[in-house]
Design a protein around this motif. Structure first.
Motif, PDB file in Angstrom:
ATOM      1  N   SER A 126       0.840  -1.207   0.000  1.00  0.00           N
ATOM      2  CA  SER A 126       0.000   0.000   0.000  1.00  0.00           C
ATOM      3  C   SER A 126       0.872   1.252   0.000  1.00  0.00           C
ATOM      4  CB  SER A 126      -0.968  -0.010   1.187  1.00  0.00           C
ATOM      5  OG  SER A 126      -0.244  -0.035   2.391  1.00  0.00           O
ATOM      6  N   GLU A 127       1.935   1.252   0.792  1.00  0.00           N
ATOM      7  CA  GLU A 127       2.780   2.452   0.847  1.00  0.00           C
ATOM      8  C   GLU A 127       3.524   2.663  -0.470  1.00  0.00           C
ATOM      9  OE1 GLU A 127       4.847   2.341   4.678  1.00  0.00           O
ATOM     10  OE2 GLU A 127       2.897   1.880   5.566  1.00  0.00           O
ATOM     11  N   TYR A 128       3.964   1.580  -1.098  1.00  0.00           N
ATOM     12  CA  TYR A 128       4.632   1.724  -2.406  1.00  0.00           C
ATOM     13  C   TYR A 128       3.627   2.123  -3.494  1.00  0.00           C
ATOM     14  CZ  TYR A 128       9.360   0.052  -1.221  1.00  0.00           C
ATOM     15  OH  TYR A 128      10.639  -0.063  -0.725  1.00  0.00           O
ATOM     16  N   ALA A 129       2.329   1.939  -3.191  1.00  0.00           N
ATOM     17  CA  ALA A 129       1.322   2.347  -4.185  1.00  0.00           C
ATOM     18  C   ALA A 129       0.744   3.717  -3.852  1.00  0.00           C
ATOM     19  CB  ALA A 129       0.207   1.304  -4.238  1.00  0.00           C
ATOM     20  N   ALA A 229      -0.531 -12.785  -9.514  1.00  0.00           N
ATOM     21  CA  ALA A 229      -0.298 -13.003  -8.091  1.00  0.00           C
ATOM     22  C   ALA A 229       1.206 -12.808  -7.836  1.00  0.00           C
ATOM     23  CB  ALA A 229      -0.709 -14.407  -7.707  1.00  0.00           C
ATOM     24  N   PRO A 230       1.624 -12.449  -6.626  1.00  0.00           N
ATOM     25  CA  PRO A 230       0.753 -12.156  -5.496  1.00  0.00           C
ATOM     26  C   PRO A 230       0.188 -10.739  -5.593  1.00  0.00           C
ATOM     27  CG  PRO A 230       3.048 -11.909  -4.839  1.00  0.00           C
ATOM     28  CD  PRO A 230       3.061 -12.367  -6.264  1.00  0.00           C
ATOM     29  N   SER A 231      -1.088 -10.655  -5.217  1.00  0.00           N
ATOM     30  CA  SER A 231      -1.765  -9.357  -5.256  1.00  0.00           C
ATOM     31  C   SER A 231      -2.586  -9.157  -3.997  1.00  0.00           C
ATOM     32  CB  SER A 231      -2.720  -9.296  -6.444  1.00  0.00           C
ATOM     33  OG  SER A 231      -2.021  -9.192  -7.650  1.00  0.00           O
ATOM     34  N   LEU A 232      -2.748  -7.890  -3.654  1.00  0.00           N
ATOM     35  CA  LEU A 232      -3.588  -7.530  -2.514  1.00  0.00           C
ATOM     36  C   LEU A 232      -4.777  -6.725  -3.012  1.00  0.00           C
ATOM     37  CD1 LEU A 232      -1.236  -5.950   0.138  1.00  0.00           C
ATOM     38  CD2 LEU A 232      -2.439  -8.115   0.372  1.00  0.00           C
ATOM     39  N   ILE A 233      -5.899  -6.895  -2.316  1.00  0.00           N
ATOM     40  CA  ILE A 233      -7.069  -6.078  -2.651  1.00  0.00           C
ATOM     41  C   ILE A 233      -7.300  -5.122  -1.488  1.00  0.00           C
ATOM     42  CG2 ILE A 233      -9.523  -6.137  -3.230  1.00  0.00           C
ATOM     43  CD1 ILE A 233      -9.082  -9.168  -3.898  1.00  0.00           C
ATOM     44  N   ILE A 234      -7.355  -3.853  -1.773  1.00  0.00           N
ATOM     45  CA  ILE A 234      -7.565  -2.855  -0.719  1.00  0.00           C
ATOM     46  C   ILE A 234      -8.890  -2.154  -0.997  1.00  0.00           C
ATOM     47  CG2 ILE A 234      -6.654  -0.770   0.367  1.00  0.00           C
ATOM     48  CD1 ILE A 234      -3.898  -1.704  -0.393  1.00  0.00           C
ATOM     49  N   VAL A 235      -9.760  -2.233  -0.006  1.00  0.00           N
ATOM     50  CA  VAL A 235     -11.093  -1.663  -0.184  1.00  0.00           C
ATOM     51  C   VAL A 235     -11.275  -0.543   0.827  1.00  0.00           C
ATOM     52  CG1 VAL A 235     -13.584  -2.168  -0.168  1.00  0.00           C
ATOM     53  CG2 VAL A 235     -11.951  -3.960  -0.843  1.00  0.00           C
ATOM     54  N   GLY A 236     -11.544   0.657   0.347  1.00  0.00           N
ATOM     55  CA  GLY A 236     -11.794   1.751   1.292  1.00  0.00           C
ATOM     56  C   GLY A 236     -11.472   3.101   0.679  1.00  0.00           C
ATOM     57  N   GLU A 237     -11.953   4.141   1.358  1.00  0.00           N
ATOM     58  CA  GLU A 237     -11.770   5.508   0.849  1.00  0.00           C
ATOM     59  C   GLU A 237     -10.293   5.890   0.750  1.00  0.00           C
ATOM     60  OE1 GLU A 237     -14.123   7.287  -0.418  1.00  0.00           O
ATOM     61  OE2 GLU A 237     -15.654   5.800   0.127  1.00  0.00           O
ATOM     62  N   CYS A 238      -9.453   5.244   1.566  1.00  0.00           N
ATOM     63  CA  CYS A 238      -8.030   5.621   1.576  1.00  0.00           C
ATOM     64  C   CYS A 238      -7.366   5.447   0.207  1.00  0.00           C
ATOM     65  CB  CYS A 238      -7.277   4.821   2.633  1.00  0.00           C
ATOM     66  SG  CYS A 238      -7.203   3.074   2.254  1.00  0.00           S
ATOM     67  N   VAL A 239      -7.955   4.615  -0.645  1.00  0.00           N
ATOM     68  CA  VAL A 239      -7.372   4.366  -1.971  1.00  0.00           C
ATOM     69  C   VAL A 239      -7.258   5.673  -2.767  1.00  0.00           C
ATOM     70  CG1 VAL A 239      -7.901   3.278  -4.209  1.00  0.00           C
ATOM     71  CG2 VAL A 239      -8.058   1.942  -2.094  1.00  0.00           C
ATOM     72  N   SER A 240      -8.128   6.636  -2.461  1.00  0.00           N
ATOM     73  CA  SER A 240      -8.153   7.883  -3.236  1.00  0.00           C
ATOM     74  C   SER A 240      -6.864   8.696  -3.110  1.00  0.00           C
ATOM     75  CB  SER A 240      -9.340   8.741  -2.796  1.00  0.00           C
ATOM     76  OG  SER A 240      -9.168   9.049  -1.425  1.00  0.00           O
ATOM     77  N   GLN A 241      -6.074   8.474  -2.038  1.00  0.00           N
ATOM     78  CA  GLN A 241      -4.839   9.274  -1.876  1.00  0.00           C
ATOM     79  C   GLN A 241      -3.815   8.994  -2.964  1.00  0.00           C
ATOM     80  OE1 GLN A 241      -3.306   8.485   2.292  1.00  0.00           O
ATOM     81  NE2 GLN A 241      -4.962   7.037   1.899  1.00  0.00           N
ATOM     82  N   SER A 243      -3.768   9.107  -6.005  1.00  0.00           N
ATOM     83  CA  SER A 243      -3.608  10.073  -7.104  1.00  0.00           C
ATOM     84  C   SER A 243      -2.579  11.150  -6.742  1.00  0.00           C
ATOM     85  CB  SER A 243      -4.952  10.700  -7.450  1.00  0.00           C
ATOM     86  OG  SER A 243      -5.497  11.269  -6.280  1.00  0.00           O
ATOM     87  N   LYS A 244      -2.376  11.403  -5.434  1.00  0.00           N
ATOM     88  CA  LYS A 244      -1.410  12.451  -5.042  1.00  0.00           C
ATOM     89  C   LYS A 244      -0.045  11.900  -4.663  1.00  0.00           C
ATOM     90  CE  LYS A 244      -4.987  15.210  -2.857  1.00  0.00           C
ATOM     91  NZ  LYS A 244      -5.655  14.422  -1.840  1.00  0.00           N
ATOM     92  N   ILE A 245      -0.012  10.717  -4.055  1.00  0.00           N
ATOM     93  CA  ILE A 245       1.286  10.274  -3.502  1.00  0.00           C
ATOM     94  C   ILE A 245       1.734   8.905  -4.038  1.00  0.00           C
ATOM     95  CG2 ILE A 245       1.213  11.705  -1.410  1.00  0.00           C
ATOM     96  CD1 ILE A 245       0.263   9.177   0.124  1.00  0.00           C
ATOM     97  N   ASN A 246       1.495   8.715  -5.296  1.00  0.00           N
ATOM     98  CA  ASN A 246       1.968   7.478  -5.930  1.00  0.00           C
ATOM     99  C   ASN A 246       3.425   7.675  -6.345  1.00  0.00           C
ATOM    100  OD1 ASN A 246       2.439   5.272  -7.575  1.00  0.00           O
ATOM    101  ND2 ASN A 246       1.323   6.159  -9.315  1.00  0.00           N
ATOM    102  N   TRP A 247       4.350   7.411  -5.441  1.00  0.00           N
ATOM    103  CA  TRP A 247       5.753   7.768  -5.692  1.00  0.00           C
ATOM    104  C   TRP A 247       6.543   6.656  -6.378  1.00  0.00           C
ATOM    105  CZ3 TRP A 247       9.512   4.772  -3.272  1.00  0.00           C
ATOM    106  CH2 TRP A 247       9.032   3.910  -2.284  1.00  0.00           C
ATOM    107  N   PHE A 248       6.309   5.420  -5.977  1.00  0.00           N
ATOM    108  CA  PHE A 248       7.208   4.331  -6.388  1.00  0.00           C
ATOM    109  C   PHE A 248       7.094   4.017  -7.882  1.00  0.00           C
ATOM    110  CE2 PHE A 248       7.857  -0.367  -6.800  1.00  0.00           C
ATOM    111  CZ  PHE A 248       9.217  -0.380  -6.566  1.00  0.00           C
ATOM    112  N   GLU A 249       5.868   3.958  -8.347  1.00  0.00           N
ATOM    113  CA  GLU A 249       5.684   3.566  -9.754  1.00  0.00           C
ATOM    114  C   GLU A 249       6.141   4.670 -10.698  1.00  0.00           C
ATOM    115  OE1 GLU A 249       1.588   2.035 -10.100  1.00  0.00           O
ATOM    116  OE2 GLU A 249       1.899   1.113  -8.156  1.00  0.00           O
ATOM    117  N   GLN A 250       6.526   5.849 -10.110  1.00  0.00           N
ATOM    118  CA  GLN A 250       7.017   6.934 -10.966  1.00  0.00           C
ATOM    119  C   GLN A 250       8.536   7.073 -10.954  1.00  0.00           C
ATOM    120  OE1 GLN A 250       4.877  10.355  -9.660  1.00  0.00           O
ATOM    121  NE2 GLN A 250       2.929   9.526 -10.364  1.00  0.00           N
TER     122      GLN A 250
END
Ligand code: SAH
Length: 505
Positions: A126-129, A229-241, A243-250
């Protein structure tokens, strides 16, 4: 009976090999035996000299299939034999990891053990995403949920009514193959169909891929994106962040894999640099460095050091091998006081500095020809000693003898071609998941070509790009049919990374 050993149940982190604890690394350094599971990044094994065995739940090329009872038995047995054992598990050993079952088996058998926690996939991925699972405005709790229940269980222990009401983020482990059912169950139980969802595949590795959507459309989006796989599913409003702090994939080389051909034990800097750039390092040693078995010649030369005017080093390994032997045989840097020192390049000079020795000559470009040219004007009637590998080019002796030097070489380490790359490297190449290979010497280029040709046939059709450290290496590569994409401007591994960066941008 021998003394009982000790077993460490260690979390390896979820993918990025830097995400293991200091304590975990210390255990690996002390281990006699390492049993690691399929999620562990094999680069972590460079912290150990132990025999390492992969425990696989399926029979494959890396070893036999072992079930949990057999793994427990292996751990107990090795403990009884007095071994220090590391049981290395992906992420954290207890979070959906069966580490507690292994601990219980050890406890029952009276084998001392310790548990070394690891960074679990939920936090790392989640933090890397770019997602905080507990952002204070968006979630007041987080739940780790299994998406893959024990099929033997008669009834589901997951109460989707309760999960739908949970006041925070839901993280499903092992749920990729059931994503449609999970999303539907949550919606049926009253969770809004517009709830944001992220699926993070292969989190914290260069292959990390994240798909975001809502409960309504995530299953379709994930299948379109062909997440693995391996994959995680994250469900919740926190996913919206995200768009601002996606650092690793960049990061500039995100998604790239780079083969590091340096010898084992000498690749740490190159590996660290690869990860800093967001790429995945793949250790594929091409040359095997071995200490000498017979030091007679070196010792005899060390006894006569006062006779020489110049000492030449052409590798970091040569510096270490020679100065270590000098020290071990009772000498120290004072034995070099009347000599001038020459190095082939900046990395070798830097290693000398670590022994508080300054190189008198380092050529502008990192090549034997440049070193020979730089030295030639100074060596007429001088006695020159070269601390070298068992194999090397003849440029230095030829040019310097012509310049009037008395030239001697002393072999300070053995240098052999490896026969093949590790099995996981071949698998990566076969899956077209190796993007680049850095070639840092002509002999490395030749051996890479030989191994790849043997394993895969034609070199031209391999979807791999090659970066050469210098024009000499480029030339050697071309001669054996390796197509070079780019040549480093600075002839070091950092230069190779710079070249790859410029080629990718
Ligand atoms: N003990 C591990 C989890 C083992 S269960 C830990 O603490 O992380 C295996 C599940 O973990 C996978 O099905 C997947 O859901 C998750 N997982 C492990 N590594 C992952 C990674 N790099 N990225 C995303 N999910 C991962």
């Amino acid at each position: 009976m021998s003394q009982v050993g000790k077993v460490y149940l260690v979390g390896a982190g979820p993918g990025d090999p830097g995400l293991i604890t200091l304590k975990g690394v210390k255990c690996l350094a002390e281990a006699d035996l390492v049993l690691y599971d399929g999620l562990v990044n094999p680069l972590i094994l460079r912290h150990t000299n132990a025999t390492a065995e992969r425990t696989s739940r399926v029979q494959d090329s890396t070893g036999p299939k072992l079930n949990q009872a057999q793994i427990n038995q292996r751990l107990v047995q090795a403990g009884l034999e007095g071994k220090t054992v590391v049981r290395l598990k992906g992420g954290d050993p207890f979070i959906f990891g069966r580490g507690s079952e292994e601990a219980a088996a050890l406890a029952a058998a009276g084998i001392p053990y310790e548990v070394v926690p690891g960074i679990t996939a939920a936090t790392a991925a989640s933090e890397y995403a770019g997602i905080s699972l507990t952002h204070r405005d968006l979630a007041s709790a987080v739940a780790f949920v299994t998406g893959h229940e024990d099929p033997q269980k008669p009834a589901s222990s997951l109460d989707y009514q309760e999960l739908a009401k949970f006041p925070g983020t839901l993280v499903f482990y092992m749920g990729l193959h059931r994503i449609q059912a999970i999303a539907e169950e949550l919606s049926k139980a009253g969770k809004s169909a517009t709830t944001p969802v992220a699926v993070i595949s292969r989190g914290s590795t260069a292959f990390q891929k994240t798909v975001t959507g809502t409960l309504a459309d995530i299953a379709t989006l994930v299948s379109e994106a062909e997440l693995k796989a391996p994959s995680l599913i994250i469900v919740g409003e926190c996913v919206s962040q995200r768009s601002k702090i996606n650092w690793f994939e960049q990061l500039p080389l995100a998604g790239k894999t780079i083969g590091i051909t340096r010898p084992e034990g000498h690749a740490d800097n190159a590996i660290d640099r690869t990860f800093e750039l967001g790429a995945q390092a793949v250790l594929m040693p091409t040359i095997d460095i071995q200490p000498l078995t017979d030091w007679t010649c070196v010792d005899e030369t060390i006894n006569r050091l006062a006779e020489y005017d110049w000492l030449i080093f052409t590798s970091v390994i040569g510096v270490d091998a020679f100065l270590k032997r000098l020290w071990e045989t009772g000498g120290d840097a004072r034995k070099l006081s009347q000599m001038k020192l020459a190095c082939i390049g900046p990395a070798t000079a830097l290693r000398l500095e670590q022994y508080h020795l300054r190189a008198d000559v380092v050529p502008e470009t990192y090549r034997a020809e440049a070193l020979a040219d730089a030295l030639a004007p100074h060596v007429a009637n001088q006695r020159v000693l070269w601390a070298c590998a068992s194999r090397g080019r003849d440029v230095l002796p030829t040019v310097l003898r012509e310049a009037g030097a008395t030239f001697e070489r002393v072999v300070v380490y053995e240098h052999h071609d490896v026969e093949e790359f590790p099995a996981d490297v071949h698998a990566l190449i076969a899956a077209h998941e190796l993007d680049w290979i850095g070639l840092s010497s002509p002999s490395i280029a030749r051996n890479v070509a030989r191994i790849l040709q043997q394993k895969f046939g034609s070199l031209k059709t391999l979807p791999i790009k090659f970066a050469a450290i210098s024009p000499v290496t480029e030339q050697a590569a071309i001669e054996v049919g390796l197509p070079i994409t780019i040549v480093a401007q600075t002839h070091t591994w950092d230069g190779i990374f710079e070249a790859i960066l410029s080629s990718e941008q």
